[in-house]
Design a protein around this motif. Structure first.
Motif, mmCIF file in Angstrom:
data_model
loop_
_atom_site.group_PDB
_atom_site.id
_atom_site.type_symbol
_atom_site.label_atom_id
_atom_site.label_comp_id
_atom_site.label_asym_id
_atom_site.label_seq_id
_atom_site.Cartn_x
_atom_site.Cartn_y
_atom_site.Cartn_z
ATOM 1 N N PHE A 1 -9.349 -10.236 7.122
ATOM 2 C CA PHE A 1 -10.054 -10.872 5.548
ATOM 3 C C PHE A 1 -10.376 -12.686 6.152
ATOM 4 O O PHE A 1 -9.222 -13.190 6.718
ATOM 5 N N ASP A 2 -11.395 -13.431 5.693
ATOM 6 C CA ASP A 2 -11.364 -14.228 6.085
ATOM 7 C C ASP A 2 -11.727 -15.202 4.797
ATOM 8 O O ASP A 2 -12.942 -14.550 4.495
ATOM 9 N N ILE A 3 -11.622 -16.371 5.324
ATOM 10 C CA ILE A 3 -12.568 -17.117 3.510
ATOM 11 C C ILE A 3 -12.978 -18.236 4.831
ATOM 12 O O ILE A 3 -12.917 -19.348 5.110
ATOM 13 N N THR B 1 -3.762 -14.409 -0.021
ATOM 14 C CA THR B 1 -5.396 -14.028 1.493
ATOM 15 C C THR B 1 -4.636 -13.298 2.665
ATOM 16 O O THR B 1 -4.484 -12.530 3.283
ATOM 17 N N GLN B 2 -3.104 -13.818 3.023
ATOM 18 C CA GLN B 2 -2.156 -12.727 4.272
ATOM 19 C C GLN B 2 -1.750 -11.653 3.074
ATOM 20 O O GLN B 2 -1.947 -10.864 4.636
ATOM 21 N N TYR C 1 -7.245 -7.674 -3.627
ATOM 22 C CA TYR C 1 -5.631 -7.421 -2.952
ATOM 23 C C TYR C 1 -5.570 -6.317 -4.240
ATOM 24 O O TYR C 1 -5.136 -5.312 -3.340
ATOM 25 N N ILE D 1 -9.451 -13.039 -5.246
ATOM 26 C CA ILE D 1 -8.428 -12.927 -4.261
ATOM 27 C C ILE D 1 -7.589 -11.573 -4.628
ATOM 28 O O ILE D 1 -6.360 -11.104 -4.271
ATOM 29 N N GLU E 1 -3.746 -18.254 -0.568
ATOM 30 C CA GLU E 1 -2.969 -18.107 0.855
ATOM 31 C C GLU E 1 -1.875 -16.909 0.530
ATOM 32 O O GLU E 1 -2.056 -16.638 1.960
#
Length: 191
Positions: free
Chosen positions: A66-68, A57-58, A176, A172, A54
């Motif tokens: 971006f999405d999962i 992802t942020q 990043y 992920i 998380e």
């Protein structure tokens, strides 16, 4: 299926010694208009891994949409042969692919990149103006032949074997890292 979405916020990017704003950056790298999706099969059950996933992802959401998408494990799979499980998982994945997607499988037979090389690969994909980059982490048995046939690239994070839950976090973080390299930010250090 669960979907997590994080938007893109405006930030300044650095290319070489020149600072430019995102609208100018888009002329050289179609950075903020490219959507990146990660498809995964099965939930991550470890709360510590989930917390880190998380967090990264942020962070990615500051650079690009971006999405999962989490696809559920196949029910009653213990009584099925691996080939049937791969076919069922493959059908779920294929249903969620769209025309114009660039499909990249995370697969042990894929190409390995150093972090800087992966950022160059991403930059090249951004410039090709795909509608969406879709990275896929399959289930325990890999991918069906139909998913392999639909993919444009295969990427390997290592020759070592990791749990599917750990691979999510490692990928992920590397995504990043690649975005910070493209933005000229100091997150990554070359030795």
């Amino acid at each position: 299926m669960d979907i997590f979405r994080f938007g893109c916020t405006k930030i300044k990017f650095k290319l070489g010694n020149t600072r430019i704003c995102p609208s100018k950056l888009q002329e050289s790298i179609n950075f903020a208009s490219m959507k990146i999706s990660l498809f995964v099969v099965g939930k991550t059950v470890d709360k510590h891994l989930n917390s880190l996933i998380e967090e990264y992802t942020q962070r990615i959401g500051h650079y690009t949409p971006f999405d999962i998408t989490i696809f559920p494990d196949i029910k009653s799979s213990k009584s099925m042969p691996p080939s049937v499980i791969k076919e069922k998982e493959g059908a779920l994945l294929l249903q969620n692919m769209r025309p114009g997607d660039c499909i990249i499988l995370l697969d042990e037979r894929g190409k390995e990149y150093r972090s800087v090389e992966f950022s160059s690969f991403l930059s090249h994909q951004f410039n090709l103006s795909h509608r969406r980059l879709v990275f896929i982490i399959g289930g325990a048995y890999g991918f069906s032949q139909e998913v392999y046939d639909k993919s444009q690239f295969m990427l390997s994070l290592s020759r070592m074997t990791f749990s599917h839950q750990m691979v999510r976090l490692i990928f992920i973080e590397q995504l990043y890292r690649a975005l910070t390299i493209l933005a000229g930010e100091p997150y990554h250090h070359e030795g």
